[in-house]
Design an enzyme around this catalytic site. Sequence first.
Site, PDB file in Angstrom:
ATOM      1  CE  LYS A  64      -3.809  -2.364   2.322  1.00 41.33           C
ATOM      2  NZ  LYS A  64      -4.467  -2.738   3.577  1.00 41.33           N
ATOM      3  CD  GLN A  72      -3.503  -4.380   6.708  1.00 43.28           C
ATOM      4  OE1 GLN A  72      -3.543  -3.334   6.077  1.00 43.28           O
ATOM      5  NE2 GLN A  72      -4.019  -5.504   6.235  1.00 43.28           N
ATOM      6  CG  ASP A 121      -9.401   0.323   5.405  1.00 47.25           C
ATOM      7  OD1 ASP A 121      -9.266  -0.179   4.277  1.00 47.25           O
ATOM      8  OD2 ASP A 121      -8.639   0.092   6.363  1.00 47.25           O
TER       9      ASP A 121
HETATM   10  N1  GUN Z   1      -7.068  -6.613   6.597  1.00 47.25           N
HETATM   11  C1  GUN Z   1      -7.488  -7.365   5.550  1.00 47.25           C
HETATM   12  N2  GUN Z   1      -8.058  -6.586   4.617  1.00 47.25           N
HETATM   13  C2  GUN Z   1      -7.987  -5.321   5.071  1.00 47.25           C
HETATM   14  C3  GUN Z   1      -8.389  -4.070   4.539  1.00 47.25           C
HETATM   15  O1  GUN Z   1      -8.962  -3.942   3.452  1.00 47.25           O
HETATM   16  N3  GUN Z   1      -8.117  -2.983   5.318  1.00 47.25           N
HETATM   17  C4  GUN Z   1      -7.535  -3.092   6.525  1.00 47.25           C
HETATM   18  N4  GUN Z   1      -7.341  -1.982   7.227  1.00 47.25           N
HETATM   19  N5  GUN Z   1      -7.145  -4.234   7.053  1.00 47.25           N
HETATM   20  C5  GUN Z   1      -7.375  -5.342   6.310  1.00 47.25           C
END
Ligand code: GUN
Length: 303
Positions: free
Chosen positions: A54, A98, A121
Amino acid sequence: MTAKLIKGTEIGEQILKEITAEVAEIKGKYGIVPGLVTILVGSNPASISYVTLKIKTAHRLGFKEIQDNQPVDISEKNLLALIDTYNKDNSIHGILVQLPLPKHIDEKKVLNAIDPDKDVDGFHPVNVGRLMIGGEEVKFPPCTPAGIQELIVRSGIETSGAEAVVVGRSNIVGKPIANMLFQKGRGADATVTVVHTRTKNMAEHCKRADILVVAAGVPGLVKPEWIKPGACVIDVGVNRIGEKPSKDDPKKMVPILKGDVDFEAAKEIAGSITPVPGGVGPMTITMLMKNTLKSLKFKLGIQ
Ligand code: GUN
């Protein structure tokens, strides 16, 4: 007949190009770039690889980016204080924590602490509510479902009036994509059925689907005979079933990924299908970048 491959890697790259151009234009006009911070607690290998990718992507697009990695034993109080610092930071437009978080931290409290206007998100209850209302109300659609919708639209799949079946009811994928597909508008207007672990005759429902979105987290759950000939199959499963040497560096081991759909057999029946890897996965990151850019545009009053 072999299905058309829906390549998230290529479609995602196209969208990233569009974002890069917009970032340059905004930088020229307003002297500001989108700012994204990722907060990772601990050292879960999958989570590390996700946040690293990311941040790398954000960097490549000309964003300001911060990879804030915190020790696994950070207290909930300190994590909340950290989020507050970024909530108040004017150069940051997107905050991503995350998931999953360690057991001693209340995930709900943490997600609720993120400023909904920086919640790229789309996990804050305010943004979940906005998604449910739909239309103009939606600020940050959650990234994976938004990526799925983009794949469907850019592959020329008709959604209006289509029978869509969603396998799985998670907060991150199943619930929001089902919602997005039945709303009014682009890549939507479908008739949606959600099936889950308690559904009787899951196969019968899937067989009716013109669009089948599978987000169950069970490798190979969907069998080829569950697929309607010509259907669009979106496989959201990312199951790590082992390791193999990396193509780039044979001394390095990389995970072997398998989807929720039996791909090899399914591609002979479906009209179009996403591969794993290279299907939905790259789109999640792409849409995160899009949401971060959107956040800056909201702030500038140009969205
Ligand atoms: N863990 C697995 N998928 C995601 C996501 O799309 N965003 C976040 N913040 N954590 C995750």
